[in-house]
Design a protein around this motif. Sequence first.
Motif, PDB file in Angstrom:
ATOM      1  N   GLU A 206      -0.951  16.254   5.509  1.00 21.87           N
ATOM      2  CA  GLU A 206      -2.397  15.649   5.222  1.00 21.87           C
ATOM      3  C   GLU A 206      -2.616  14.573   6.535  1.00 21.87           C
ATOM      4  O   GLU A 206      -3.790  14.216   6.955  1.00 21.87           O
ATOM      5  CB  GLU A 206      -2.604  14.869   4.021  1.00 21.87           C
ATOM      6  CG  GLU A 206      -2.663  15.851   2.763  1.00 21.87           C
ATOM      7  CD  GLU A 206      -2.488  15.067   1.434  1.00 21.87           C
ATOM      8  OE1 GLU A 206      -2.396  13.840   1.468  1.00 21.87           O
ATOM      9  OE2 GLU A 206      -2.438  15.648   0.435  1.00 21.87           O
ATOM     10  N   CYS A 207      -1.849  13.921   6.873  1.00 17.27           N
ATOM     11  CA  CYS A 207      -1.666  12.611   7.803  1.00 17.27           C
ATOM     12  C   CYS A 207      -1.538  13.386   9.258  1.00 17.27           C
ATOM     13  O   CYS A 207      -2.377  12.890  10.241  1.00 17.27           O
ATOM     14  CB  CYS A 207      -0.453  11.942   7.626  1.00 17.27           C
ATOM     15  SG  CYS A 207      -0.337  10.525   8.937  1.00 17.27           S
TER      16      CYS A 207
ATOM     17  N   GLN B 225       0.894  -1.158  -0.178  1.00 14.16           N
ATOM     18  CA  GLN B 225       0.129   0.078   0.091  1.00 14.16           C
ATOM     19  C   GLN B 225       0.883   1.171  -0.028  1.00 14.16           C
ATOM     20  O   GLN B 225       0.613   2.321  -0.754  1.00 14.16           O
ATOM     21  CB  GLN B 225      -1.001  -0.085   1.318  1.00 14.16           C
ATOM     22  CG  GLN B 225      -2.129  -1.266   1.042  1.00 14.16           C
ATOM     23  CD  GLN B 225      -2.837  -1.068   2.565  1.00 14.16           C
ATOM     24  OE1 GLN B 225      -3.145   0.283   2.845  1.00 14.16           O
ATOM     25  NE2 GLN B 225      -3.305  -2.008   2.830  1.00 14.16           N
TER      26      GLN B 225
ATOM     27  N   PRO C  88       0.372   6.698   4.906  1.00 16.10           N
ATOM     28  CA  PRO C  88       0.973   7.843   4.616  1.00 16.10           C
ATOM     29  C   PRO C  88       2.000   8.487   5.315  1.00 16.10           C
ATOM     30  O   PRO C  88       3.028   8.882   4.505  1.00 16.10           O
ATOM     31  CB  PRO C  88      -0.394   8.885   4.754  1.00 16.10           C
ATOM     32  CG  PRO C  88      -1.480   8.036   4.988  1.00 16.10           C
ATOM     33  CD  PRO C  88      -1.128   6.713   5.532  1.00 16.10           C
TER      34      PRO C  88
ATOM     35  N   ARG D 178      -2.250   2.831  15.911  1.00 23.03           N
ATOM     36  CA  ARG D 178      -2.511   3.574  15.057  1.00 23.03           C
ATOM     37  C   ARG D 178      -3.186   3.022  13.686  1.00 23.03           C
ATOM     38  O   ARG D 178      -3.000   1.804  13.449  1.00 23.03           O
ATOM     39  CB  ARG D 178      -1.250   4.175  14.499  1.00 23.03           C
ATOM     40  CG  ARG D 178      -0.467   5.125  15.373  1.00 23.03           C
ATOM     41  CD  ARG D 178      -1.172   6.286  15.749  1.00 23.03           C
ATOM     42  NE  ARG D 178      -0.227   7.251  16.462  1.00 23.03           N
ATOM     43  CZ  ARG D 178      -0.727   8.494  16.414  1.00 23.03           C
ATOM     44  NH1 ARG D 178      -1.842   9.064  16.205  1.00 23.03           N
ATOM     45  NH2 ARG D 178       0.264   9.413  16.919  1.00 23.03           N
ATOM     46  N   PRO D 179      -4.168   3.777  13.243  1.00 21.74           N
ATOM     47  CA  PRO D 179      -4.866   3.015  12.076  1.00 21.74           C
ATOM     48  C   PRO D 179      -4.110   3.204  10.896  1.00 21.74           C
ATOM     49  O   PRO D 179      -3.325   3.872  10.718  1.00 21.74           O
ATOM     50  CB  PRO D 179      -6.158   3.717  11.767  1.00 21.74           C
ATOM     51  CG  PRO D 179      -5.756   5.247  12.472  1.00 21.74           C
ATOM     52  CD  PRO D 179      -4.730   4.719  13.807  1.00 21.74           C
ATOM     53  N   GLN D 180      -4.184   2.150   9.925  1.00 20.27           N
ATOM     54  CA  GLN D 180      -3.544   2.195   8.611  1.00 20.27           C
ATOM     55  C   GLN D 180      -3.448   3.317   7.861  1.00 20.27           C
ATOM     56  O   GLN D 180      -2.850   3.678   7.241  1.00 20.27           O
ATOM     57  CB  GLN D 180      -3.865   0.923   8.012  1.00 20.27           C
ATOM     58  CG  GLN D 180      -3.444  -0.280   8.176  1.00 20.27           C
ATOM     59  CD  GLN D 180      -3.618  -1.478   7.327  1.00 20.27           C
ATOM     60  OE1 GLN D 180      -4.013  -1.222   5.941  1.00 20.27           O
ATOM     61  NE2 GLN D 180      -3.562  -2.632   7.650  1.00 20.27           N
ATOM     62  N   SER D 181      -4.789   4.336   7.980  1.00 14.93           N
ATOM     63  CA  SER D 181      -4.930   5.560   7.297  1.00 14.93           C
ATOM     64  C   SER D 181      -4.062   6.605   8.100  1.00 14.93           C
ATOM     65  O   SER D 181      -3.842   7.447   7.342  1.00 14.93           O
ATOM     66  CB  SER D 181      -6.500   5.904   7.625  1.00 14.93           C
ATOM     67  OG  SER D 181      -6.633   6.119   9.034  1.00 14.93           O
ATOM     68  N   PHE D 182      -3.377   6.501   8.899  1.00 16.90           N
ATOM     69  CA  PHE D 182      -2.333   7.070   9.641  1.00 16.90           C
ATOM     70  C   PHE D 182      -1.070   6.624   9.241  1.00 16.90           C
ATOM     71  O   PHE D 182      -0.031   7.435   8.742  1.00 16.90           O
ATOM     72  CB  PHE D 182      -2.343   7.096  11.150  1.00 16.90           C
ATOM     73  CG  PHE D 182      -1.231   7.986  11.740  1.00 16.90           C
ATOM     74  CD1 PHE D 182      -1.381   9.308  11.815  1.00 16.90           C
ATOM     75  CD2 PHE D 182      -0.207   6.999  12.465  1.00 16.90           C
ATOM     76  CE1 PHE D 182      -0.232  10.069  12.694  1.00 16.90           C
ATOM     77  CE2 PHE D 182       0.956   7.735  12.994  1.00 16.90           C
ATOM     78  CZ  PHE D 182       0.852   9.100  13.141  1.00 16.90           C
TER      79      PHE D 182
END
Length: 281
Positions: A116-117, A7, A59, A52-56
Amino acid sequence: MQAVVEQVRNLLSARVTDTPFAARHPECVRFAAGGKMLRADLVLRLGRTLGRPQSFSVPLAAAVELIHAASLVHDDILDGATLRRGLPSMWRLMGTANAVLFGDMLFFLALRILAECDGELLKLLSGMGCRICEGEYLQELQVEKGSVSWEDYLKIVRLKTGALFAFAAASPVPPDRQDLRRELELAGYALGTAYQIADDFLDVRGGCAMTGKSSGQDRRLAGVSAVVVAEKCRLSPIQEVGKLLEEAQIRLRPWPEVHAVWSHYVEERIRSQISQCVSDL
């Protein structure tokens, strides 16, 4: 974990593809998304452990790898290296002026992704970035000086290589756990320094097929290489690397879960690479 690393690669590819450089030089996308992803892997493992979520984490890992890639572009210009990650160095591919601009673009892409992160991490990254530049500058000064002590060498590589490992280790930590963040930062400095010692030996002993980069590319910097400095100071590189890795482990013992993840990462991703470089020295 490999799926999550992919990813990161996909995000890197997407962001670099969206730059004007990619249309004329598509190889630059492969370059930016290539490499061993050691720093990204560290971010992802620690991020998962710390909730921590992968959305964090994805990125964040991509931003770290963009900073690393940008530093490689500029390093290859300084050193005249012609091969990197199995590809022509970016300055050979697109010319020196354009490669400087491409490296700058990668830096700013990293800042955009990080904003953004988690914009709060920009302050931490800017400090680490300054240390990377300071280390590179100190290295150039030592090239002019022509004589380097082991202490001088460690200071240089702690800054130029250790700083980004330190950021990769510290940045996944939630802001309310400053004690852990500080110790992970210091552990990252030690890990990055150990890795650079091994990389100096790899540059001398490894061929292009093994390294994916120009073999012996650091001849200009031979006087500030671990190979030369350790021999001159009659030091064992294995012992020096071992001390640095142990220092990192000791710092993290108060946090058993983090310590376990760190130990597994070092054994799986770092120690084997270090061993092939310095095992017979």
